[in-house]
Design a protein around this motif. Sequence first.
Motif, mmCIF file in Angstrom:
data_model
loop_
_atom_site.group_PDB
_atom_site.id
_atom_site.type_symbol
_atom_site.label_atom_id
_atom_site.label_comp_id
_atom_site.label_asym_id
_atom_site.label_seq_id
_atom_site.Cartn_x
_atom_site.Cartn_y
_atom_site.Cartn_z
ATOM 1 N N ILE A 1 -5.265 5.518 2.556
ATOM 2 C CA ILE A 1 -4.191 5.628 1.552
ATOM 3 C C ILE A 1 -4.804 5.582 0.151
ATOM 4 C CG2 ILE A 1 -2.258 4.352 0.490
ATOM 5 C CD1 ILE A 1 -1.323 3.599 3.313
ATOM 6 N N MET A 2 -5.661 4.587 -0.085
ATOM 7 C CA MET A 2 -6.267 4.435 -1.410
ATOM 8 C C MET A 2 -7.141 5.632 -1.774
ATOM 9 S SD MET A 2 -5.452 1.800 -3.043
ATOM 10 C CE MET A 2 -6.727 1.948 -4.264
ATOM 11 N N THR B 1 -5.560 17.020 -8.845
ATOM 12 C CA THR B 1 -4.592 17.398 -9.885
ATOM 13 C C THR B 1 -5.249 17.400 -11.268
ATOM 14 O OG1 THR B 1 -3.850 15.102 -10.016
ATOM 15 C CG2 THR B 1 -2.545 16.576 -8.649
ATOM 16 N N GLY C 1 -0.004 19.056 -17.542
ATOM 17 C CA GLY C 1 -0.956 20.142 -17.316
ATOM 18 C C GLY C 1 -0.426 21.500 -17.743
ATOM 19 N N PHE C 2 0.859 21.739 -17.552
ATOM 20 C CA PHE C 2 1.394 23.078 -17.825
ATOM 21 C C PHE C 2 2.659 23.103 -18.690
ATOM 22 C CE2 PHE C 2 -1.036 23.337 -13.874
ATOM 23 C CZ PHE C 2 -1.945 24.327 -14.222
ATOM 24 N N ARG D 1 -4.637 1.109 -10.825
ATOM 25 C CA ARG D 1 -5.688 1.448 -9.852
ATOM 26 C C ARG D 1 -6.604 0.260 -9.546
ATOM 27 N NH1 ARG D 1 -5.055 6.167 -7.914
ATOM 28 N NH2 ARG D 1 -4.172 7.791 -9.207
ATOM 29 N N SER E 1 1.394 6.438 -6.970
ATOM 30 C CA SER E 1 0.169 7.125 -7.375
ATOM 31 C C SER E 1 0.346 8.641 -7.239
ATOM 32 C CB SER E 1 -0.995 6.640 -6.512
ATOM 33 O OG SER E 1 -2.147 7.356 -6.831
ATOM 34 N N ILE E 2 0.860 9.059 -6.090
ATOM 35 C CA ILE E 2 1.057 10.497 -5.868
ATOM 36 C C ILE E 2 2.142 11.021 -6.808
ATOM 37 C CG2 ILE E 2 1.832 12.203 -4.151
ATOM 38 C CD1 ILE E 2 0.356 10.443 -2.053
ATOM 39 N N TYR F 1 2.241 1.749 -3.381
ATOM 40 C CA TYR F 1 1.158 2.201 -4.273
ATOM 41 C C TYR F 1 0.965 3.713 -4.127
ATOM 42 C CZ TYR F 1 -3.522 2.959 -6.133
ATOM 43 O OH TYR F 1 -4.590 3.446 -6.841
ATOM 44 N N ALA F 2 0.884 4.145 -2.859
ATOM 45 C CA ALA F 2 0.681 5.573 -2.606
ATOM 46 C C ALA F 2 1.839 6.378 -3.184
ATOM 47 C CB ALA F 2 0.563 5.814 -1.103
ATOM 48 N N ALA G 1 0.834 -1.212 0.000
ATOM 49 C CA ALA G 1 0.000 0.000 0.000
ATOM 50 C C ALA G 1 0.865 1.256 0.000
ATOM 51 C CB ALA G 1 -0.923 -0.009 1.220
ATOM 52 N N SER H 1 0.443 11.441 -10.240
ATOM 53 C CA SER H 1 -0.523 12.553 -10.284
ATOM 54 C C SER H 1 0.204 13.896 -10.242
ATOM 55 C CB SER H 1 -1.475 12.470 -9.085
ATOM 56 O OG SER H 1 -2.187 11.278 -9.111
ATOM 57 N N PHE H 2 1.186 14.013 -9.360
ATOM 58 C CA PHE H 2 1.902 15.281 -9.181
ATOM 59 C C PHE H 2 2.708 15.622 -10.437
ATOM 60 C CE2 PHE H 2 5.479 17.864 -7.825
ATOM 61 C CZ PHE H 2 4.929 18.741 -6.902
ATOM 62 N N ILE I 1 -7.637 20.923 -11.927
ATOM 63 C CA ILE I 1 -7.131 22.301 -12.009
ATOM 64 C C ILE I 1 -6.710 22.742 -13.426
ATOM 65 C CG2 ILE I 1 -5.394 23.928 -11.102
ATOM 66 C CD1 ILE I 1 -5.558 22.260 -8.459
ATOM 67 N N PRO I 2 -5.839 21.986 -14.128
ATOM 68 C CA PRO I 2 -5.463 22.478 -15.472
ATOM 69 C C PRO I 2 -6.580 22.266 -16.494
ATOM 70 C CG PRO I 2 -3.901 20.808 -14.656
ATOM 71 C CD PRO I 2 -5.119 20.745 -13.799
ATOM 72 N N CYS J 1 -5.153 8.805 -2.385
ATOM 73 C CA CYS J 1 -4.521 8.835 -3.718
ATOM 74 C C CYS J 1 -5.556 9.177 -4.787
ATOM 75 C CB CYS J 1 -3.879 7.484 -4.027
ATOM 76 S SG CYS J 1 -2.443 7.144 -3.027
ATOM 77 N N ASP J 2 -6.749 8.582 -4.664
ATOM 78 C CA ASP J 2 -7.811 8.866 -5.643
ATOM 79 C C ASP J 2 -8.229 10.331 -5.586
ATOM 80 O OD1 ASP J 2 -7.925 6.353 -6.718
ATOM 81 O OD2 ASP J 2 -9.476 5.628 -5.356
ATOM 82 N N PHE K 1 0.476 16.431 -13.320
ATOM 83 C CA PHE K 1 -0.154 17.740 -13.135
ATOM 84 C C PHE K 1 0.743 18.852 -13.700
ATOM 85 C CE2 PHE K 1 -0.467 21.492 -10.299
ATOM 86 C CZ PHE K 1 -1.786 21.866 -10.541
ATOM 87 N N PHE L 1 -6.424 12.855 -4.421
ATOM 88 C CA PHE L 1 -5.304 13.679 -4.902
ATOM 89 C C PHE L 1 -5.275 13.688 -6.442
ATOM 90 C CE2 PHE L 1 -0.735 14.327 -5.925
ATOM 91 C CZ PHE L 1 -0.598 15.584 -5.373
ATOM 92 N N ALA L 2 -5.538 12.502 -7.032
ATOM 93 C CA ALA L 2 -5.579 12.427 -8.502
ATOM 94 C C ALA L 2 -6.701 13.307 -9.051
ATOM 95 C CB ALA L 2 -5.769 10.980 -8.946
#
Lengths: 411, 152
Positions: free
Chosen positions: B89-90, B100, A68-69, B49, A56-57, A52-53, A49, A60-61, B103-104, B93-94, A64, B96-97
């Motif tokens: 945690i799961m 992100t 995204g930019f 996921r 995943s983060i 995974y976190a 887990a 996404s980060f 916003i754009p 993450c979802d 983004f 947070f996704a």
Amino acid sequence: MKLTIDQRWDLIDKIAKQTVTFGEYKHTLKDAIGELTIKPFTGIPIAIAVMYAFWSIFGSFAGFFTDGFFVRLFNAYWLPWLQEVFPGQGGWLYAIMVDAGGIEGGEFVLSDNCLESFGVLTSGLFVAIGVVLPAIVIFYLMLALLEDIGYMPRLAVLIDTMLHKIGLHGYAIVPTILSLGCNVPGVTATRILETKKQRFIMMTLLAIFIPCGAQIGIMQDVVPGLMGWILLYLIIGYFIFGYILNKIVPGKAPEFLIDVPPYRRPMLSNIGKKVWGRITGFFKVAIPFVLLGAAIVGVLYQLGVIRFLGDALAPVFVGWFGVPKETAGPLIAAFLRKDLAVAQLSVIEMTEYQMITAVVLVSIYFPCVATFAMMLKEGWKELLGAMAVLTVVVFAYGGLIHLIGILLGVA
Amino acid sequence: MAGKSSVAAIYFAILGIVTTAFGIADILVTAGASEFAYGILEISGDLFRGGWGGVIVLFAGLFYLSGIRNFDDIHQFSKVVMGSILIWIMAGCDIFAMITESIPSWEEETGPWFNTLDGFIGTYAPPYAPAVLLLPFSLVVVYYIRKRKQEI
């Protein structure tokens, strides 16, 4: 005054009576959770887990900021502006600094994105700032959090048994994870391992099988759907060749003792200092090499060296590894910067499986020049040994991946 | 006290069964390489996921179920807490996704850099992943953590 042994023990007893309080210790929730994260039966699901976190983060980060930019900033504004204002369009300096372009119908055509332009100021800057910077920031932030919470020693204990199979111990997780940010501090961190054998195995495995944050960042950007397969091949290779190295490299692989601290609330100032120090350190090494790498690759392209090598090595690339001969260029670039090489691979036409093979090859092929220099600092004998292993691994593992593809009918 | 513990045990047993079912569903949907949506629930079919995430949701359910017996024991209770932490945690993450993503504008060439208000709010609309749906129910554990602290 000299005390006898009995007198010393009496003195110790007296001091202990005055200073130590005895009582029944009641387990707290924090203790119980701490125990759960160390026991394999419960600790492994938690580690799964946490990882995974982490990813995943990370995804996404980085997505983004990059998609995204930065992609838009570089492709829609920076590249067209440079293409317009930089003098000497079509010339060699223009090709190296801004855009190598392409020939369509006998005419020079400008690239429409920074991954295909291969210029120092376009591809070089885009990779360094647009792709690598967000990836590295979030990677080091997450790593610092895990360290300061107190999870890393627990991960070391948890993975100890598994790493013993490849001649290492739990602490080897530190250089391994650090290398996922940048191989350079990863190689330095191998010093925490006790014996020469362990350091050699670790350094070799890092150089071959651990992709750096920059490479992961660009993989996430250009081949996100294939990331899982690529990482799976690398992890399997890490353990297979680690096991083989443990059998053939002479020396000892001792047990280790580790003090597992309680879980703590991380301090913002500590996290900030760690992340800042690591990012600035990384960029002092990475930025010059990315830009220099882009320049040297540009020069090699202009001189026709890459095309020559591609033609010369075509039988090996096509026949043995099952990838197009055009991958020769990115593989040469990989010695300078692996992230740049993956970016170059992404614009070559090939099947999904060929892309997986090519990216794995970029990872296991020669370490980038910064890592190479760091390994040399650790000892030339170790470096030569690692290079010999690496050559064998590239051919054996690259061929094996091709063979698996043929057997599955996808190569 | 024993009565309250049994209420908690029943609650987390039900939550454990639902969570385990969601985890299995996640894995099955991913194995079938498809997506599943029903009402406010959406199960992703992607390997990361749905597959990896599904395994974690399944583990969360198993943590709940293994912790409900002798709920007052700190070691058993810690398993229930860990089940909730895995859900956090799961779901974290979802969420947070989602943030992100919201916003754009994701425009590659022209147009605004940032999402419109409608687009921004729309990102947070259902359907949700199983872990996000389980999140409010998993938060009940916070009450029991506080209660245990007060008792000490």
